[in-house]
Design a protein around this motif. Structure first.
Motif: not given
Length: 180
Positions: A3-6, A59-60, A97-103
């Motif tokens: 459920s990652l949401e940016i 990022a949530v 976990r790749g969240i920084g890259q998605k942000l």
């Protein structure tokens, strides 16, 4: 990461943003601030950036803010108006976990959509391999290192400069291509 949401950050996200940044200030070398700003100061910063038209994202993950990113003016003089500096911070438990890259990818897209032409990363601490790596994976080029320009935790720290052309970059005059 089911459920990652940016999404654009809102005032309701600022307590979490403040908590994330406080940890970075108190325990990390990515920022050279020595005293963590309180919620009031983080709100002032958020309001100033968003009022000036800069993107500010959160990022949530599973309903909880786990990171944020924003762009702001690289320098205050008007000739720099098409250049932004980025910032990205994550909760330590979700790093890697790749969240920084998605942000960062979303921040790049949002800055391009606003007509910015260059993005500068000023990375605190040349030993910050994670930040250098995520910027490299997003296409940033190494510009250089400023050795020993910050002093935190009893030691000298470098800053690493990286840069990414946005959209047309410097290939055209602003206002001559679509989106400017």
């Amino acid at each position: 990461m089911s459920s990652l949401e940016i999404r654009p950050a809102a005032a309701a996200d600022l307590p979490s943003v403040t908590e994330i940044y406080e940890h970075a200030v108190r325990f990390g070398t990515a920022t050279f601030e020595l005293t963590a700003p309180d919620l009031s100061e983080m709100t002032r910063r958020f309001d100033a950036l968003t009022a000036d038209g800069f993107p500010y994202l959160v990022a949530v993950l599973d309903g909880r803010a786990v990171g944020y990113a924003h762009a702001g003016a690289y320098r205050p003089r008007p000739a720099y108006r098409f250049t932004v500096e980025n910032s990205i911070y994550l909760r330590p438990a979700i790093q890697g976990r790749g969240i920084g890259q998605k942000l960062l990818q979303r921040l790049i897209a949002d800055c391009e959509a606003r007509g910015f032409r260059q993005m500068i990363a000023v990375i605190g601490d040349s030993a910050n391999a994670a930040s250098i790596g995520v910027h490299s994976r997003c296409g940033f080029q190494m510009i250089g290192t400023h050795p020993d320009v910050g002093f935190k935790f009893g030691r000298w720290l470098d800053t690493v400069m990286m840069q990414l052309a946005l959209g047309e970059g410097g290939r055209t005059i602003p206002g001559t291509s679509e989106g400017d």
